[in-house]
Structures are given as C-alpha cells and as structure tokens.
Design an enzyme around this catalytic site. Structure first.
Site, PDB file in Angstrom:
ATOM      1  NE  ARG A  63      -0.324  -3.625 -17.234  1.00 15.95           N
ATOM      2  CZ  ARG A  63      -0.878  -4.541 -16.430  1.00 15.95           C
ATOM      3  NH1 ARG A  63      -1.891  -4.221 -15.667  1.00 15.95           N
ATOM      4  NH2 ARG A  63      -0.399  -5.766 -16.407  1.00 15.95           N
ATOM      5  CG  ASP A 138      -5.702  -7.178  -9.404  1.00 15.36           C
ATOM      6  OD1 ASP A 138      -5.338  -6.108  -9.921  1.00 15.36           O
ATOM      7  OD2 ASP A 138      -5.172  -7.656  -8.401  1.00 15.36           O
ATOM      8  CG  LEU A 162     -12.599   4.054  -8.251  1.00 17.49           C
ATOM      9  CD1 LEU A 162     -12.219   4.747  -9.546  1.00 17.49           C
ATOM     10  CD2 LEU A 162     -13.625   2.960  -8.520  1.00 17.49           C
ATOM     11  CG  LEU A 173     -12.112  -1.376  -9.136  1.00 18.73           C
ATOM     12  CD1 LEU A 173     -11.206  -0.323  -9.769  1.00 18.73           C
ATOM     13  CD2 LEU A 173     -13.564  -0.906  -9.162  1.00 18.73           C
ATOM     14  CB  CYS A 195      -8.668  16.359   0.832  1.00 22.74           C
ATOM     15  SG  CYS A 195      -8.319  15.006   1.984  1.00 22.74           S
ATOM     16  CB  CYS A 198      -4.671   9.548   0.674  1.00 19.07           C
ATOM     17  SG  CYS A 198      -4.575  10.637  -0.777  1.00 19.07           S
ATOM     18  CB  CYS A 245       0.549  -0.384   3.600  1.00 24.40           C
ATOM     19  SG  CYS A 245       0.466   1.165   4.545  1.00 24.40           S
ATOM     20  CG  ASP A 246      -5.381  -1.750   4.603  1.00 24.70           C
ATOM     21  OD1 ASP A 246      -5.432  -1.943   3.381  1.00 24.70           O
ATOM     22  OD2 ASP A 246      -5.557  -2.651   5.440  1.00 24.70           O
TER      23      ASP A 246
END
Length: 383
Positions: A63, A138, A162, A173, A195, A198, A245-246
């Site tokens: 990986r 993925d 990203l 992706l 910022c 998030c 969860c978004d």
C-alpha cells in the site's frame, strides 16, 4: 523533461477517453512520487487509528509504495469522478425518522460503475502504446489520495480526503497502472489555510489533529467497517446516520465550486435518498439483499445494517418505532439483539427495565448480556 510526440498523443487519448467515460479530472504521476506516504501510513497504524481494519496492516508495504504492488509500473493515471449532491446532505439529520445514508452510497456501487469504464480506457492505452496495465478502484492496496495530490487533482484536506478547487470534496478516485512512459503532472498544493470547518463539523471528534483521523471514532468506520457493537460513547452522536457520514465533506468551503453530479452517470437510487426507519427495521436477510442489490450497502450485510438502523431508532424519540425495535430483541443475530436493547431502552426505559431480568437468564452472548446488564445497573442507580 521534453514530451515526445507519441507520449503527447497517448496523453491526449487518455484525457479524451476519460472525459468520454464520465471522469471529471485526470492526472499522471510517477510511482515514486509519494515518498512521504509510507511513514505517514506506518504512524497511522502504530497509533492504532486503523481500528479493526487489519487488511491495512496486512498490505502495508504494498500500500505504501506502488512499485511494490507492481514492480513493472512506470506511470500511474489517476482519475476523479465527481459525485457532488444537489443539496446539503446534512439537512436530513433533522428528520429523525429517516435514515441518513452517505451520498456516495445512494447510487449504484461506484466500484461497479467505475471499473468497467477504467478497463475500457486501459484497453485503449494498450492498443495505442502496447505494454501492460492494471486498474484499481479503492479495493486494492493503493493510496489513491496522496497519488491524486501528486498528480495535480487536488490536495488532501485537514479531513484527510481529497479537495479539488473545481469539484470540492466530492470525488471518487481510481487509478490505472501502466508500463507506458508518460510525462507526470505537477502536484497540487494545500489550500486549506487556517480553515477548520471540516474538523469542527465532526460529531464524534474523530480528528486528533488536522490531517490526521482516528478511524475508531469516525461514524463512517463505526457504521461500515466496524463488525461489532457500536461503542456506547458514540451512539447518541451518530443520530440517524445509518451508513457513513458526510459531515466533514459537506462542511468544506471549497464545495461552493462543486458541480452537481449527473444522476445518469452515477446511476442514482432515489429510493435510498430518504428511507424511513420504520420500513428498514422490518428487513430480513432476503429483503435486505433485494433492497440493496447493486448498492455498496449490501457488502456490510443485514445484521450490521440493522444494528445501525436500531441506533438511529433509539435516537429518534419516536415511540412509533418501539414495537419494531422490541421485536428485534429476539433476532437470531446477537449484533441486532444488542442494538435492539439500547433502542428499546432509549424509547421506553421502563419497558427495558421490566424485560431485563428474564432476558439475562436466557441470553448467552456476552455482548448482549453486557447490554442487558447496563440496563439493569442503570435501573438500580435510579431506584
């Protein structure tokens, strides 16, 4: 480095075919372009932030370095497909009787949608340049996000996902490994600045620091990768999120530049946009499989999904869901039974207390017994 005519033509073909296949961003990177990634990954694992995702430790070396995964690779084509929603997905969180499903999972499984298109592009690369290719979406041990940043598609934001100047935080992706030599693109740079939207948006404080995530606290991990009971400390914070969860993605200010994804491109599932908890609580295995055929949700199985739905039911304050939750106290799955105890106790503490003693006598599963005993302990404290 000067690009040859054949390389330029091959790159033009890749760009054209990627656009034709519905990809919104494409870049090229060398396999040695992410030298910092191995150590970051090792630290992530050393800190235990991967939780029970043992497949990360098992594939650590492959990986961390693409050339270990496939020594013949000379160039990596990184592609991004926008799945930006036409609304703020956090709006559903106020409707407690509806299950909140992560935006990406409201479409047909993106692995299936994207992989066939990748193979078509890869086949054209071979037809033009010869050599060999491998495609990944993925599921393989590939670090797509740092590769995408190195290929110029965007940068890894403070939420570790990203971020694109043009597409915000909503990107699938995928990669094509090829033996063809291609001129690499310039890496993108971090534009997060000061910022922290998030980070502040996370309901479970899953970010111990900017650019670092503890998966064990992440709702996406807890509702998808986690195979056991959801820890007590996170249940209330999960709210009505039943798959993923978004919040951290949706909070990103760069989303103001995102485009709404074409439903035709993603094969949207309107029936998964606002599913009622009352309907989901009645799913047996056959009904679960039928409902989520072709959906990424199917892979977690009915029992894990019902566990999530029961946590949402317990958070709903909707007494109308009590009977369905009580019926699941005798479910064959211990995972479902344990979550049902919590849901019933949240909806009717007196009822849960009255069921406790006989249930403790009959139950044999240690996790379910622990749930009943926590109810019993609470009832003694408040007696």
């Amino acid at each position: 480095m000067r690009t040859s005519t054949s390389e330029a033509r091959l790159r033009a073909l890749i760009d054209n075919e990627a656009a034709r296949a519905g990809f919104d961003a494409v870049g090229v990177v060398r396999p040695d372009a992410i030298p910092q990634a191995p150590e970051r990954l090792r630290q992530f694992v050393a800190d235990g932030f991967h939780g029970s995702m043992d497949w990360i430790t098992e594939t650590l070396e492959r990986r961390a370095q693409p050339s270990v995964l496939w020594p013949e690779v000379r160039s990596i084509v990184v592609l991004g497909m926008n799945y930006g929603p036409d609304h703020d997905p956090r709006g559903i969180l106020a409707h407690k009787g509806i299950g909140a499903i992560s935006v990406y999972a409201r479409n047909r499984d993106y692995h299936d949608v994207i992989k066939g298109r990748l193979k078509d592009i890869a086949g054209k690369i071979v037809a033009r340049a010869g050599g060999d290719v491998k495609v990944f979406v993925d599921t393989a041990p590939v670090m797509e996000k740092p590769l995408a940043q190195a290929a110029g598609l965007g940068w890894q934001g403070k939420h570790t996902n990203l971020v694109s100047r043009n597409l915000g935080s909503w990107l699938f992706l995928a990669t094509i490994f090829t033996t063809a030599e291609l001129e690499p693109d310039e890496a993108d740079v971090d534009r997060c600045g000061s910022c922290r939207a998030c980070l502040d948006a996370c309901p479970t404080n899953a970010f111990p620091a900017p650019y670092r995530i503890d998966a064990r606290r992440c709702i996406s991990y807890l509702t998808i990768e986690n195979k056991g009971p959801i820890p007590q400390e996170f249940r209330a914070a999960i709210g009505n999120r039943i798959y993923g969860c978004d919040d951290c993605l949706a909070a990103c200010p760069w989303n103001k530049f995102a485009k709404t994804a074409s439903e035709a491109k993603l094969i949207a599932r309107d029936d998964l946009r606002e599913p009622a908890l009352a309907d989901l609580l009645t799913l047996d295995d056959a009904a679960f499989r039928a409902l989520f055929s072709g959906s990424p949700i199917k892979r977690i199985g009915r029992d894990r999904f019902l566990r999530n739905v029961l946590i949402a039911a317990g958070n709903s304050a909707d007494a109308g869901l009590l009977c369905a939750c009580r019926d699941l106290l005798s479910d064959p799955s211990s995972l479902v039974r344990g979550a049902a105890i919590w849901a019933v106790a949240r909806l009717d503490a007196d009822l849960a207390t009255s069921l406790c003693v006989p249930a403790i006598v009959e139950e044999t599963d240690p996790d379910v017994l622990a749930e009943w005993r926590s109810i019993s302990s609470l009832s003694k404290v408040h007696a």
